[in-house]
Design a protein around this motif. Structure first.
Motif, PDB file in Angstrom:
ATOM      1  N   THR A   1       0.837  -1.202   0.000  1.00  0.00           N
ATOM      2  CA  THR A   1       0.000   0.000   0.000  1.00  0.00           C
ATOM      3  C   THR A   1       0.871   1.251   0.000  1.00  0.00           C
ATOM      4  OG1 THR A   1      -0.173   0.373   2.395  1.00  0.00           O
ATOM      5  CG2 THR A   1      -1.636  -1.283   1.427  1.00  0.00           C
ATOM      6  N   ALA A   2       0.212   2.402  -0.065  1.00  0.00           N
ATOM      7  CA  ALA A   2       0.928   3.681  -0.096  1.00  0.00           C
ATOM      8  C   ALA A   2       1.455   4.093   1.269  1.00  0.00           C
ATOM      9  CB  ALA A   2       0.000   4.768  -0.635  1.00  0.00           C
ATOM     10  N   TYR A   3       1.122   3.328   2.301  1.00  0.00           N
ATOM     11  CA  TYR A   3       1.471   3.721   3.665  1.00  0.00           C
ATOM     12  C   TYR A   3       2.685   2.952   4.177  1.00  0.00           C
ATOM     13  CZ  TYR A   3      -3.250   5.686   3.546  1.00  0.00           C
ATOM     14  OH  TYR A   3      -4.368   6.389   3.215  1.00  0.00           O
TER      15      TYR A   3
ATOM     16  N   LYS B   1       6.683   6.984   3.179  1.00  0.00           N
ATOM     17  CA  LYS B   1       5.687   7.041   2.106  1.00  0.00           C
ATOM     18  C   LYS B   1       4.550   7.979   2.518  1.00  0.00           C
ATOM     19  CE  LYS B   1       5.219   2.442   1.634  1.00  0.00           C
ATOM     20  NZ  LYS B   1       4.826   1.160   1.009  1.00  0.00           N
ATOM     21  N   ASP B   2       3.307   7.587   2.310  1.00  0.00           N
ATOM     22  CA  ASP B   2       2.193   8.486   2.622  1.00  0.00           C
ATOM     23  C   ASP B   2       1.889   8.578   4.111  1.00  0.00           C
ATOM     24  OD1 ASP B   2       1.849   9.196   0.036  1.00  0.00           O
ATOM     25  OD2 ASP B   2      -0.121   8.271  -0.243  1.00  0.00           O
TER      26      ASP B   2
END
Length: 480
Positions: A406-408, A453-454
């Motif tokens: 994921t983006a996290y 990341k995010d």
């Protein structure tokens, strides 16, 4: 004996500019997400008030000694301990969090004040001898930390007290003036903490708190070039917007998380189930470090799910003021509806709700969902609520790949008795934190915390790291 709790007195609060109340005709009403009861009102600030708060912070001119900073923070800790039940009930009233969670949060905030007080007494300055090379001289270089001229702290709704303490206390410990902009959904606790700090002896010019229209308060604070640091905790979208708008200044962003709990076939099953439930349901699942995905090795999947279903029955959802309630509301009804929709979308893709899932206003039951596709919204994005999606994985490598997909990249946990596998997870999970046989969010208030990341810029929070951000290093040298 009645099961109802007597209503709390409605608070009428205001923001403060260097200790002076904000006077405004327009007020914000703060209502309980559980029953709509009016918890309090806050006078809203204007652009003029924001400009005045910036001017007050810049002209503070207060240089407290280390001991004076320690004394303020330690006195604030004592006052918070004396009023812990008052603060806990206020947290529950405005946020809908279960009273047991609110009491726990007060304890965490007390720790923040304690650790910040202790750290304010320490000096991490360094000394470098200059005669260590042929080009060297008989001199010594020294470093010391200096406070920033002005910082801004913007805090979220999900920890109305502790998130505020995590930003204000390090600023006080370093001597940096700060302007606080709390969430409009839970501002009452934040303002009460500011009042407590004034009472503890904090020079008023060192702290202001404002609430008002975004264009007149938050945007002005973020973009003003005289502000040297913006510390923000909240959503990814808002955090990235702040990063674009802030300009040439320090920015600390602690954003979302999509934190996995990996359960391997050699795990202590009872421990794994407890960690999954606690990680998913505590604080109504409204933590950036909450368990958002439970990745279970397929050989033990069915056994784990049955045990998690039974464990979930222990998490009574209901009136947050009652001591037996373990899961209160999410922050408001739209948030609960969003979570309800996330579950429905997963079900449409083939997932199964095994327990829970019912919604009543802002109250959503703890929910176990199985057969969740890996591309489901609740797997790919952050679901901020008491959801426990369980996903089968083949082995540790598959789990790590899915966890990293994921983006996290905030926090993670792995349950295993195999040290080699634990170390593999530590080395290969691209997260700011990897906890072995513990929930993803485990930490103490002084330890480094932050994601990649995010999930943020990789700049760590926690009292010690935050104090570094609220200062700059000055180097000077002397003949020696």
């Amino acid at each position: 004996m009645s099961n109802t709790i007597a209503p709390e007195a409605t608070l009428s609060l205001t923001g403060y500019i260097a200790g002076q109340p904000v006077h405004a005709a327009q007020v914000l009403e703060v209502r309980s997400p559980y029953d709509g009861r009016l918890a309090g009102t806050v006078a809203l600030a204007s652009r003029r008030d924001t400009d005045a708060a910036i001017a007050a912070g810049l002209s503070a001119g207060v240089r407290q000694t280390r001991y004076e900073r320690f004394a303020v923070l330690d006195k604030a800790r004592q006052l918070l301990e004396e009023r812990k039940e008052e603060f806990a009930r206020l947290i529950t009233s405005e946020s809908g969090l279960a009273i047991r969670e609110a009491r726990y949060e007060v304890g965490r905030a007390r720790d923040v004040l304690h650790f910040a007080a202790l750290e304010s007494l320490k000096d991490d300055g360094q000394i470098f001898s200059c005669d260590i090379s042929p080009q060297g001289k008989a001199r010594k270089i020294f470093t010391t930390r200096e406070p920033l001229t002005l910082a801004v702290a913007i805090t979220p709704f999900n920890h109305p007290l502790n998130q505020v303490a995590h930003k204000i206390a390090p600023a006080i410990a370093t001597g940096t003036p700060v302007i606080l902009k709390p969430s409009e959904k839970t501002p009452l606790t934040a303002i009460r903490l500011v009042e407590l700090l004034y009472e503890a002896g904090l020079p008023p010019a060192m702290l202001s708190v404002l609430l008002g229209p975004t264009a007149e308060v938050a945007e002005v604070l973020v973009t003003d070039p005289r502000v040297e640091l913006v510390s923000f905790t909240g959503s990814v979208a808002v955090g990235k917007h702040i990063a674009k708008q802030a300009g040439y200044k320090k920015v600390i962003l602690e954003l979302g998380g999509n934190d996995p709990l990996i359960v391997l076939e050699d795990a202590d099953m009872d421990l794994a189930v407890t960690l999954a439930a606690e990680g998913s349901y505590r604080n109504s699942g409204q933590r950036c470090t909450a368990v958002k995905r439970i990745l279970v090795q397929e050989s033990i999947h069915n056994q784990f799910v049955e045990k998690l279903i039974e464990k979930t029955k222990e998490y009574l959802a209901g009136d947050p003021h009652l001591p037996e309630t373990r899961v209160g509301t999410v922050i408001d009804e739209p948030a609960a509806k969003y979570l309800e929709d996330v579950v429905a979308k997963a079900v449409a893709q083939g997932a199964k709700v095994r327990i829970g899932g019912r919604r009543n206003g802002a109250l959503l039951e703890p929910t176990v969902i199985t057969d969740v596709p890996r591309n489901a919204q609740m797997v790919v994005q952050e679901s901020f609520g008491p959801l426990a999606p369980v996903i089968k994985v083949r082995d540790l490598e598959d789990a790590v790949q899915l966890a990293n997909s994921t983006a996290y990249g905030l926090s993670s946990g792995i349950v295993t008795k195999d040290m080699e596998k634990a170390l593999y997870a530590v080395k290969n999970l691209r997260m700011g934190t990897v906890n072995i046989n513990e929930v993803p969010g485990y930490r103490i208030e002084s330890s480094p915390f932050g994601g990649i990341k995010d999930s943020g810029l990789g700049i760590k929070e926690g009292v010690i790291e935050a104090m570094k951000c609220f200062t700059y290093v000055k180097t000077f040298s002397l003949p020696w």
